[in-house]
Design an enzyme around this catalytic site. Structure first.
Site, short mmCIF file in Angstrom:
data_model
loop_
_atom_site.label_atom_id
_atom_site.label_comp_id
_atom_site.label_asym_id
_atom_site.label_seq_id
_atom_site.Cartn_x
_atom_site.Cartn_y
_atom_site.Cartn_z
N ASP A 13 0.88 -1.16 0.00
CA ASP A 13 0.00 0.00 0.00
C ASP A 13 0.93 1.23 0.00
OD1 ASP A 13 -2.37 1.59 0.52
OD2 ASP A 13 -1.66 1.72 2.59
N LEU A 14 0.39 2.40 -0.34
CA LEU A 14 1.25 3.59 -0.38
C LEU A 14 1.09 4.43 0.91
CD1 LEU A 14 3.11 5.62 -1.80
CD2 LEU A 14 1.09 6.53 -2.96
N ASP A 15 -0.07 5.08 1.01
CA ASP A 15 -0.26 6.01 2.12
C ASP A 15 -0.27 5.27 3.44
OD1 ASP A 15 -0.51 7.96 0.25
OD2 ASP A 15 -2.69 7.93 0.22
N THR A 21 1.40 10.11 3.93
CA THR A 21 0.61 11.14 3.25
C THR A 21 -0.75 11.32 3.92
OG1 THR A 21 0.22 9.40 1.65
CG2 THR A 21 1.59 11.21 0.93
N LYS A 49 -8.86 6.28 5.83
CA LYS A 49 -7.62 5.66 5.36
C LYS A 49 -7.92 4.52 4.39
CE LYS A 49 -4.47 6.90 9.07
NZ LYS A 49 -3.65 6.44 10.18
N SER A 118 -2.46 0.61 -4.38
CA SER A 118 -2.93 1.80 -3.66
C SER A 118 -4.25 2.30 -4.21
CB SER A 118 -1.87 2.90 -3.79
OG SER A 118 -2.40 4.14 -3.37
N ALA A 119 -5.08 2.87 -3.32
CA ALA A 119 -6.35 3.47 -3.75
C ALA A 119 -6.13 4.85 -4.36
CB ALA A 119 -7.28 3.60 -2.55
N LYS A 149 -10.87 -0.73 -2.07
CA LYS A 149 -10.70 -1.58 -0.91
C LYS A 149 -11.91 -1.33 0.01
CE LYS A 149 -5.73 -0.65 -1.14
NZ LYS A 149 -4.61 0.12 -0.55
N GLU A 173 -0.10 -3.34 4.62
CA GLU A 173 -1.22 -2.40 4.68
C GLU A 173 -1.31 -1.68 6.02
OE1 GLU A 173 -3.79 -0.79 3.76
OE2 GLU A 173 -4.04 -1.38 1.68
N ASP A 174 -1.84 -0.46 5.99
CA ASP A 174 -2.06 0.26 7.25
C ASP A 174 -3.55 0.50 7.53
OD1 ASP A 174 -2.45 2.22 5.24
OD2 ASP A 174 -2.24 3.78 6.77
P1 B16 Z 1 -6.28 10.19 -3.90
P2 B16 Z 1 -3.65 4.10 -0.02
C1 B16 Z 1 -5.50 6.05 -0.12
O1 B16 Z 1 -4.21 5.56 -0.40
C2 B16 Z 1 -5.50 6.93 1.13
O2 B16 Z 1 -5.25 6.14 2.28
C3 B16 Z 1 -6.83 7.60 1.28
O3 B16 Z 1 -6.82 8.44 2.41
C4 B16 Z 1 -7.12 8.41 0.01
O4 B16 Z 1 -8.40 9.04 0.09
C5 B16 Z 1 -7.08 7.47 -1.19
O5 B16 Z 1 -5.81 6.83 -1.27
C6 B16 Z 1 -7.33 8.20 -2.51
O6 B16 Z 1 -6.28 9.09 -2.73
O7 B16 Z 1 -7.24 11.27 -3.49
O8 B16 Z 1 -4.83 10.63 -3.95
O9 B16 Z 1 -6.72 9.49 -5.17
O10 B16 Z 1 -3.59 4.06 1.48
O11 B16 Z 1 -4.61 3.09 -0.63
O12 B16 Z 1 -2.29 4.11 -0.66
MG MG Z 2 -2.84 3.17 3.35
#
Ligand code: B16
Ligand code: MG
Length: 220
Positions: A13-15, A21, A49, A118-119, A149, A173-174
């Site tokens: 996962d990224l964030d 972030t 998240k 990542s989302a 997710k 994952e977090d």
């Molecule tokens: P964006 P992850 C997610 O990333 C974030 O945890 C979540 O807070 C955010 O709304 C989502 O990505 C969408 O991000 O607005 O940059 O498209 O944790 O799946 O890496």
């Molecule tokens: Mg995350």
């Protein structure tokens, strides 16, 4: 649990896993929430998240007890992303979370295939800032999937792009949404954070520093 064998792939996962972030997402959403007369709290942010941008705004509207028309919904999404992108310009390679670079190096040395799940639709911008793209053989982000997710699509596509079965992959994952996605998809799920935040994970570690020493040699 399918954790007692050696895996050939790692999906990150990224964030909250590679970089924090979540803080920038929070500040940008807090500004949007204040326009809806709602004071977004840190606790509220836990529920955002791993959740897509559209679903995050829906969640904030429900917390605020508000309904809005489509044009304003779109404007708020744009405003949030503009603020977020402005904030993440300050990210540098030094912002990789503790132990992450060592984990990537460990996996690279053992020829383990590495992928992103990542989302975020901004994942590649963040990767550029962190200068880590070269470690990754597959990049699956919010632009590549239809389902958010906890649906397993992002990780199933990641495993497929690496040329591996889900059971051969470990997910880091977090968020609970991400852990559920990994387990539903048939992967080994490693949670990063406090154990009380998660259910169903195979392992839980506070960060990569301890995980690198104790868990990586077992899983790979
Ligand atoms: P964006 P992850 C997610 O990333 C974030 O945890 C979540 O807070 C955010 O709304 C989502 O990505 C969408 O991000 O607005 O940059 O498209 O944790 O799946 O890496
Ligand atoms: Mg995350």
């Amino acid at each position: 649990m399918n954790a007692n064998h050696k895996h050939q792939g790692a999906l990150f996962d990224l964030d909250g896993v590679l970089v924090d972030t979540a803080h920038y997402h929070f500040l940008a959403w807090k500004k949007i929430a204040s326009k809806l007369d709602y004071d977004l709290k840190r606790e509220d942010n836990e529920q955002l998240k791993g959740v897509s941008r559209i679903d995050s705004l829906k969640k904030i509207l429900s917390l605020a007890g508000k309904t809005i028309e489509a044009p304003l919904f779109g404007q708020l999404l744009e405003q949030k992303n503009e603020d977020y992108l402005n904030a993440v310009k300050q990210i540098t390679p030094a912002d990789l979370l503790p132990g992450v670079r060592e984990a990537l190096e460990f996996l690279k040395e053992r020829n383990i295939k590495i992928g992103l799940g990542s989302a975020s639709k901004n994942a590649l911008i963040i990767f550029d800032r962190l200068q880590i793209t070269h470690y990754f053989k597959a990049l699956i982000d919010g632009n590549s999937v239809q389902h958010s997710k906890p649906h397993p699509e992002v990780f199933l596509k990641g495993a497929q792009a690496l040329g591996l079965t889900p059971a051969d992959c470990v997910v880091f994952e977090d968020s609970q949404a991400g852990i559920t996605a990994a387990k539903t998809g048939g992967m080994t799920a490693v949670a990063l954070g406090e154990p009380f935040l998660f259910t169903d994970m195979d392992y839980c570690y506070p960060n990569f520093n301890v995980l690198n020493l104790e868990l990586l040699p077992i899983l790979f």
